[in-house]
Write a protein that holds these residues in place. Structure first.
Motif, short mmCIF file in Angstrom:
data_model
loop_
_atom_site.label_atom_id
_atom_site.label_comp_id
_atom_site.label_asym_id
_atom_site.label_seq_id
_atom_site.Cartn_x
_atom_site.Cartn_y
_atom_site.Cartn_z
N UNK A 200 124.40 20.10 -74.53
CA UNK A 200 123.97 20.08 -73.14
C UNK A 200 124.01 21.48 -72.53
N UNK A 201 125.06 22.23 -72.85
CA UNK A 201 125.22 23.57 -72.28
C UNK A 201 124.05 24.49 -72.66
N UNK A 202 123.49 24.29 -73.84
CA UNK A 202 122.39 25.13 -74.32
C UNK A 202 121.03 24.70 -73.77
N UNK A 203 120.92 23.45 -73.35
CA UNK A 203 119.64 22.95 -72.85
C UNK A 203 118.85 22.19 -73.90
N UNK A 204 119.52 21.74 -74.95
CA UNK A 204 118.84 20.96 -75.99
C UNK A 204 118.45 19.60 -75.41
N UNK A 205 117.20 19.21 -75.64
CA UNK A 205 116.70 17.95 -75.13
C UNK A 205 116.37 17.96 -73.65
N UNK A 206 116.24 19.16 -73.09
CA UNK A 206 116.00 19.27 -71.65
C UNK A 206 114.64 19.91 -71.35
N UNK A 207 113.65 19.54 -72.11
CA UNK A 207 112.29 20.02 -71.82
C UNK A 207 112.03 21.45 -72.24
N UNK A 208 111.74 22.30 -71.27
CA UNK A 208 111.32 23.67 -71.56
C UNK A 208 112.35 24.50 -72.31
N UNK A 209 113.63 24.20 -72.15
CA UNK A 209 114.67 24.99 -72.81
C UNK A 209 114.95 24.54 -74.24
N UNK A 210 114.44 23.40 -74.63
CA UNK A 210 114.79 22.77 -75.90
C UNK A 210 114.57 23.67 -77.13
N UNK A 211 113.42 24.25 -77.27
CA UNK A 211 113.10 25.04 -78.47
C UNK A 211 114.01 26.25 -78.63
N UNK A 212 114.15 27.04 -77.58
CA UNK A 212 114.99 28.24 -77.68
C UNK A 212 116.47 27.87 -77.72
N UNK A 213 116.82 26.75 -77.12
CA UNK A 213 118.21 26.28 -77.16
C UNK A 213 118.65 26.01 -78.59
N UNK A 214 117.78 25.36 -79.37
CA UNK A 214 118.10 25.12 -80.79
C UNK A 214 118.29 26.43 -81.53
#
Length: 87
Positions: free
Chosen positions: A1-15
């Motif tokens: 959650x802290x990275x933004x995984x599964x949160x739309x626009x942030x998902x790809x770079x979060x991974x």
């Protein structure tokens, strides 16, 4: 959650940021993260307002990566370099 995984626009770079942290934990000495592809990149010579959406997509994941590295004591021996296409 802290990275933004599964949160739309942030998902790809979060991974990418999460994988980078895991690689660093395992002793990988050089890790490069690149945001963009042929259809989504930072190479703008017009429409500079497009950078706002790019920045929004990487801001949270990068902040999480730096926070995570600091919490784990890894920033003491990890060099983080942020650069552009011009280095």
């Amino acid at each position: 959650d802290m990275y933004g995984i599964g949160q739309g626009d942030t998902d790809t770079f979060a991974w990418k940021c999460l994988v980078a942290r895991r690689l660093a934990e395992r002793g990988v000495r050089f890790i490069e993260l690149i945001d963009g592809s042929s259809s989504h990149n930072w190479d703008q010579h017009a429409k500079m307002q497009d950078h706002a959406s790019h920045a929004k997509a990487i801001d949270k994941p990068i902040a999480a990566l730096l926070k995570d590295l600091k919490q784990r004591g890894m920033l003491e021996d990890t060099l983080v370099v942020w650069t552009t296409e011009f280095g």
